[in-house]
Design an enzyme around this catalytic site. Structure first.
Site, PDB file in Angstrom:
ATOM      1  N   SER A 143       0.844  -1.188   0.000  1.00 31.83           N
ATOM      2  CA  SER A 143       0.000   0.000   0.000  1.00 31.83           C
ATOM      3  C   SER A 143       0.877   1.235   0.000  1.00 31.83           C
ATOM      4  CB  SER A 143      -0.903   0.015   1.237  1.00 31.83           C
ATOM      5  OG  SER A 143      -1.542   1.269   1.394  1.00 31.83           O
ATOM      6  N   TYR A 156      -1.843  -0.202  10.178  1.00 30.82           N
ATOM      7  CA  TYR A 156      -1.834  -0.659   8.785  1.00 30.82           C
ATOM      8  C   TYR A 156      -0.579  -0.168   8.076  1.00 30.82           C
ATOM      9  CZ  TYR A 156      -3.444  -1.047   3.903  1.00 30.82           C
ATOM     10  OH  TYR A 156      -3.562  -1.340   2.570  1.00 30.82           O
TER      11      TYR A 156
END
Length: 258
Positions: A143, A156
């Site tokens: 990501s 995250y």
């Protein structure tokens, strides 16, 4: 459509979203496909779809946050298909929490699915490739949050930054085994999981995608099928000798400022 002809591809987290798009793309390019995830109903439905389209495919039930099951997803793929040539780690968790809000439980959940699961799946896949003295390719779905991320994605972002480091470490360690490992740091993408996240954490309505698109340079979110095509290229011999690369697949430029 033969970029992955005669290859066995395992897609962890392949029952929905980017993983499902990758399973379809790999099958279209001639691969045998194993789809792994913890929910049998969508997994088996996707496999039935792939088989009906002429592919050889199987479903592997696995909770990829469990390191034993992450490794077992590879071993069961080998049992069903004879070997593993390509691995895609696409399972992910995007629940919210800032540095000040994140509990140890939330932090551990992110590490488990976004970093530990890929680590032990890669361990099992590389072990099979090395034992056979055969080349292989791995693509981790990272990501752009691994470059820092917004405040409400602290755990995250931490896990995805770790995944980028793992990618480089494994690529370096196994380059002489001809095992190539790359990471695709994706940006904001229109998936089923993102839809659920926007509704659960941000009170989004049915038009959230259109509203979000108006805030982005290209006027829309990323599309899972576009990402899947890029992953196929990285898995295939057409990507040449590329290994250890962490590629930002996004419409915002890391480090650039207006």
């Amino acid at each position: 459509m033969t970029l992955l002809r005669d290859k066995v591809v395992l897609v962890n987290g392949g029952t929905q979203g980017i993983g499902a798009a990758e399973a379809r793309a790999a099958a279209r390019e001639g691969a045998e496909v194993a789809v792994a995830g913890r929910r049998p109903e969508p997994g088996e439905a996707l496999v039935a779809e792939l088989v009906a389209a002429g592919a050889k495919a199987s479903y592997v039930r696995a909770d990829l946050s469990d390191p034993q099951q992450a490794g077992e997803s590879v071993r069961r793929t080998v049992a069903a298909h004879g070997r593993i040539d390509c691995l895609v780690n696409a399972a992910g968790l995007t629940s919210r929490g800032t540095l000040l809000e994140t509990t140890p439980e939330l932090f551990d959940a992110h590490i488990a699915i976004n970093l530990r699961g890929p680590f032990f799946a890669m361990q099992a896949a590389v072990a099979d490739m090395v034992a056979r003295k055969a080349p292989g390719t791995i693509v981790n779905i990272g990501s752009n949050c691994g470059n820092g991320g917004p405040p409400n994605l602290a755990a995250y972002s931490t896990a995805k930054a770790g995944l980028a480091g793992l990618t480089r470490n494994a690529a370096h360690a196994h380059r002489w085994d001809r095992v190539r490992v790359n990471d695709l740091n994706i940006g904001w993408t229109a998936t089923e999981g993102e839809d659920a996240t926007q509704r659960a954490f941000h009170g989004a309505g049915d038009d959230w995608r259109e509203q979000a698109g108006r805030t982005l340079p290209m006027g829309r979110l990323g599309d899972p099928d576009e990402i899947a095509d890029f992953v196929v290229l990285l898995l295939s011999d057409r990507s040449g000798v590329v290994t250890g690369s962490v590629i930002d697949w996004d419409q915002n430029v890391v480090g650039a400022l207006d």
